[in-house]
Write an enzyme that holds these catalytic residues in place. Structure first.
Site, mmCIF file in Angstrom:
data_model
loop_
_atom_site.group_PDB
_atom_site.id
_atom_site.type_symbol
_atom_site.label_atom_id
_atom_site.label_comp_id
_atom_site.label_asym_id
_atom_site.label_seq_id
_atom_site.Cartn_x
_atom_site.Cartn_y
_atom_site.Cartn_z
ATOM 1 N N GLU A 73 0.706 -1.178 0.237
ATOM 2 C CA GLU A 73 -0.257 0.106 0.202
ATOM 3 C C GLU A 73 0.766 1.216 -0.039
ATOM 4 O O GLU A 73 0.496 2.337 -0.696
ATOM 5 C CB GLU A 73 -1.004 0.081 1.379
ATOM 6 C CG GLU A 73 -1.752 1.071 1.597
ATOM 7 C CD GLU A 73 -2.690 1.616 0.450
ATOM 8 O OE1 GLU A 73 -3.217 2.516 0.358
ATOM 9 O OE2 GLU A 73 -2.891 0.836 -0.230
ATOM 10 N N HIS A 76 2.477 1.908 -3.203
ATOM 11 C CA HIS A 76 1.741 2.689 -4.194
ATOM 12 C C HIS A 76 1.535 4.112 -3.812
ATOM 13 O O HIS A 76 1.296 5.043 -4.697
ATOM 14 C CB HIS A 76 0.411 1.808 -4.111
ATOM 15 C CG HIS A 76 -0.702 2.364 -5.112
ATOM 16 N ND1 HIS A 76 -1.969 2.714 -4.511
ATOM 17 C CD2 HIS A 76 -0.929 2.785 -6.523
ATOM 18 C CE1 HIS A 76 -2.782 3.153 -5.583
ATOM 19 N NE2 HIS A 76 -1.920 3.182 -6.361
ATOM 20 N N HIS A 135 -12.032 5.276 -8.270
ATOM 21 C CA HIS A 135 -10.365 5.407 -8.233
ATOM 22 C C HIS A 135 -9.726 4.726 -9.455
ATOM 23 O O HIS A 135 -8.988 5.198 -10.109
ATOM 24 C CB HIS A 135 -9.942 4.727 -6.874
ATOM 25 C CG HIS A 135 -8.574 5.316 -6.693
ATOM 26 N ND1 HIS A 135 -8.253 6.535 -6.758
ATOM 27 C CD2 HIS A 135 -7.595 4.434 -6.023
ATOM 28 C CE1 HIS A 135 -6.826 6.711 -6.172
ATOM 29 N NE2 HIS A 135 -6.653 5.360 -5.916
ATOM 30 N N HIS A 243 -20.058 -9.139 -16.660
ATOM 31 C CA HIS A 243 -18.760 -8.784 -16.938
ATOM 32 C C HIS A 243 -18.422 -9.535 -18.165
ATOM 33 O O HIS A 243 -17.804 -9.120 -19.307
ATOM 34 C CB HIS A 243 -17.913 -8.635 -16.044
ATOM 35 C CG HIS A 243 -16.546 -8.180 -16.351
ATOM 36 N ND1 HIS A 243 -16.285 -7.119 -16.971
ATOM 37 C CD2 HIS A 243 -15.130 -8.760 -16.331
ATOM 38 C CE1 HIS A 243 -14.896 -6.882 -17.086
ATOM 39 N NE2 HIS A 243 -14.101 -7.794 -16.701
ATOM 40 N N HIS A 304 -4.248 -7.937 -16.695
ATOM 41 C CA HIS A 304 -5.585 -7.842 -17.243
ATOM 42 C C HIS A 304 -5.880 -6.236 -17.231
ATOM 43 O O HIS A 304 -6.461 -5.590 -17.744
ATOM 44 C CB HIS A 304 -6.500 -8.653 -16.747
ATOM 45 C CG HIS A 304 -7.806 -8.788 -17.315
ATOM 46 N ND1 HIS A 304 -7.923 -8.934 -18.579
ATOM 47 C CD2 HIS A 304 -9.241 -8.540 -16.785
ATOM 48 C CE1 HIS A 304 -9.352 -9.069 -18.859
ATOM 49 N NE2 HIS A 304 -10.120 -8.643 -17.827
#
Length: 338
Positions: A73, A76, A135, A243, A304
């Site tokens: 975290e 990032h 986000h 999806h 992906h």
């Protein structure tokens, strides 16, 4: 101009890095690796020393420190913070350069500030799916707008092919369809529905009878914690199935558009962009199938996410090239009428 070109190039690659790190953080369940923001358990970096760890545990007894998740975290956040500073630099350089366009750098700065707010809300609202999906979309939008900014700073790569103008609405439709599919993917990930169906081509037997559309697309506001999801198994399966069908629709629409563009285009820049978009589209669909067949391997799932961001960026660049052709065509038509 050279300085602005370099800043834009670095910002694009840094944004790609932030997107990769964001996907890795989410897929390793490290979104709440640090339960506060912008620090980590009250520190600017992950607590290491014993007395700092003890203080962290005392401050957040409900969420014990897991160093590997906390570091995911915080790395990032460090990269995202660096990107924010870089985009602020792009804004101020453009602001003090009289010949530079101001609107797009201003939009970029506003967007990165909003992204920072979404990053904060992701933590403070305990992974609220709506915020997590927002986000993700914000990061992809930032990458696409930076690419547009880069294109405007490199006029040698801007082309005009008026005969492609008829494809501009199709290009816009392709972008809208892709954004909708990315949003569905973000909703799937944010609600931990990526493994709700593990069989091909659609789902396990009886999936149609288990569909629950109302719960699947409910915002589920009011929960204290969204980590690992709050939806029922039926709702997650429904999101996943949507999806999958979205992926097929997206593949068909984008492939049709790119095939028509390839047949009509003569400029090498547009040809290369079309080839890049087609390659990314096929790669993205293949990665989606592999996510199911291999039960969401980490590297594949991160790829992906990353390929989707790049596919959107390339489609936006194609649209801007067609839009530029429209501007050129309008000027030519105006001169002829005079």
């Amino acid at each position: 101009m050279k300085q602005q070109q370099w800043l834009a190039t670095i910002a694009i690659f840094l944004t790609m890095g932030v997107i990769l790190l964001g996907a890795y953080t989410r897929l390793t369940d490290a979104g709440l690796g640090c339960p506060d923001w912008p620090g980590c358990y009250g520190f600017l970096k992950v607590p290491v020393q014993d007395h700092h760890v003890a203080a962290a545990q005392q401050a957040f007894p409900e969420r014990p420190l897991e160093p590997h998740k906390a570091w995911n975290e915080m790395v990032h956040r460090y990269f995202a913070g660096s990107l924010g500073l870089l985009i602020a630099t792009i804004f101020f350089v453009a602001l003090f350069n009289r010949q530079s366009p101001k609107l797009l750098p201003c939009v970029l700065l506003a967007l990165v500030v909003f992204q920072a707010a979404l990053g904060m809300w992701t933590v403070t609202l305990n992974l609220l799916p709506l915020v997590v999906m927002g986000h993700l979309l914000g990061g992809f939008t930032l990458l696409s707008l930076l690419a547009v900014h880069w294109l405007r700073l490199h006029p040698q790569y801007r082309v005009q092919e008026p005969k492609l103008l008829s494809l501009k609405p199709f290009a816009a439709l392709s972008i809208i369809v892709l954004v909708a599919q990315i949003a569905l993917g973000g909703w799937t990930a944010a609600n931990y529905a990526a493994l709700a169906c593990i069989e091909l081509p659609v789902c396990e037997a009886g999936w149609l009878q288990r569909m629950d559309i109302n719960e699947a697309f409910d915002l589920h506001l009011g929960h204290d914690d969204y980590e690992y999801g709050v939806m029922s198994a039926e709702a997650r399966q429904t999101v996943h199935v949507f999806h999958r069908f979205g992926a097929i629709i997206t593949l068909l629409i984008l492939a049709t558009f790119l095939l028509q563009l390839w047949r009509r285009a003569t400029n090498s820049v547009i040809k290369r962009l079309t080839l890049a978009a087609g390659s990314l589209l096929l790669l993205q669909f293949s990665l989606g199938v592999l996510n199911v067949a291999l039960h969401l391997p980490l590297a594949n799932a991160v790829a992906h996410n990353f390929v989707a961001a790049n596919l959107l960026m390339v489609l936006v660049l194609i649209f801007m090239q067609l839009r530029g052709s429209n501007a050129k065509h309008s000027k030519t038509t105006s001169k002829e009428s005079l």
